[in-house]
Design an enzyme around this catalytic site. Sequence first.
Site, PDB file in Angstrom:
ATOM      1  N   GLU A  48       7.836  45.145  44.944  1.00 54.25           N
ATOM      2  CA  GLU A  48       7.062  44.085  45.577  1.00 54.25           C
ATOM      3  C   GLU A  48       6.287  44.602  46.779  1.00 54.25           C
ATOM      4  OE1 GLU A  48       6.464  41.006  44.642  1.00 54.25           O
ATOM      5  OE2 GLU A  48       7.718  41.151  42.850  1.00 54.25           O
ATOM      6  N   TYR A 133       6.332  35.167  50.434  1.00 50.33           N
ATOM      7  CA  TYR A 133       6.111  35.468  49.015  1.00 50.33           C
ATOM      8  C   TYR A 133       7.073  36.554  48.527  1.00 50.33           C
ATOM      9  CZ  TYR A 133       4.175  37.187  44.697  1.00 50.33           C
ATOM     10  OH  TYR A 133       4.059  37.589  43.396  1.00 50.33           O
ATOM     11  N   ASP A 151       1.170  32.427  43.855  1.00 49.16           N
ATOM     12  CA  ASP A 151       0.236  33.464  44.253  1.00 49.16           C
ATOM     13  C   ASP A 151      -1.145  33.099  43.717  1.00 49.16           C
ATOM     14  OD1 ASP A 151       0.363  33.988  41.532  1.00 49.16           O
ATOM     15  OD2 ASP A 151       0.917  36.104  41.748  1.00 49.16           O
TER      16      ASP A 151
END
Length: 308
Positions: A48, A133, A151
Amino acid sequence: MSESDDGGATLPDDLAGVRRRLIDWYEADHREHPWRETDDPYAILVSEIMSQQTQLDRVVDAWRDFLDRWPTVESLANAARGDVVSFWSDHSLGYNNRAKYLHEAAGQIVDDYGGEFPETPAELQELMGVGPYTANAVASFAFNNGDAVVDTNVKRVLYRAFDIPDDDTEFERVAGELMPEGKSRVWNNAIMELGGVACGKTPRCDVAGCPWREWCHAYETGDFTAPDVPTQPSFEGSRRQFRGRVIETLGEYDELGLDELGPRIRVDYTPDGDHGREWLRGLLNDLSDDGLVDLTDREETMVVSLRE
């Protein structure tokens, strides 16, 4: 179509069918990103962080190399920060402060959590460099314990499929209402896959066999407009490329003066030119503010070294 209690955007009455179609579509065939094959929170966190503003085709090999070198959160925490930053630069991952934050987050997990990853989005946000996020993605994909991911791809899907207004509050509400309880891992992967494969800027509804064509407002009307999507800035010649070159070069030397460093990072460096000492000082001040380099005034020059 059913309307929300507060009079907001509508969703199809058959939410169970909507959910089932998307999950079935995803499970039948999806892109084989290697981090989708694990539920190790460390490996997922690395993926990520690497994927932030970096093209995925540059991430796969870098992710594998990173885990080969530092296979556990403990090994990363014990690594020299300069080595981690140099790795980041060598693999053209950009924004080297992300390497610094990832290294510091590993230290937090080892020192503050006894090597055990926190499992909720709120707890994960306590880690250095982990925003909402990323925290939610790790909670979802590692622990099946996340909220609905929202997103750019998800916003595009919701905007087109269910005529959701371009409003972050509405996107969050609708995404949460759509996600089946207890299935954040498969659901978030599936809806992001839908946005990446079938509902990109140029839609591929029939070619990709979009599972939501039956309910999709854009498919029915032919209006495939969507919220603006920022484009990936060019890496070649960018400020972040030169930041990376500074870190890479300093990894080979204990220290360098400005006029020794300048020609090593750009061929058109001239001390008094447009890309000379003043330009280089600005670049180095940013790196110093990010905790990546040390600047020392010595006699009539500035000397630069990697911060340990």
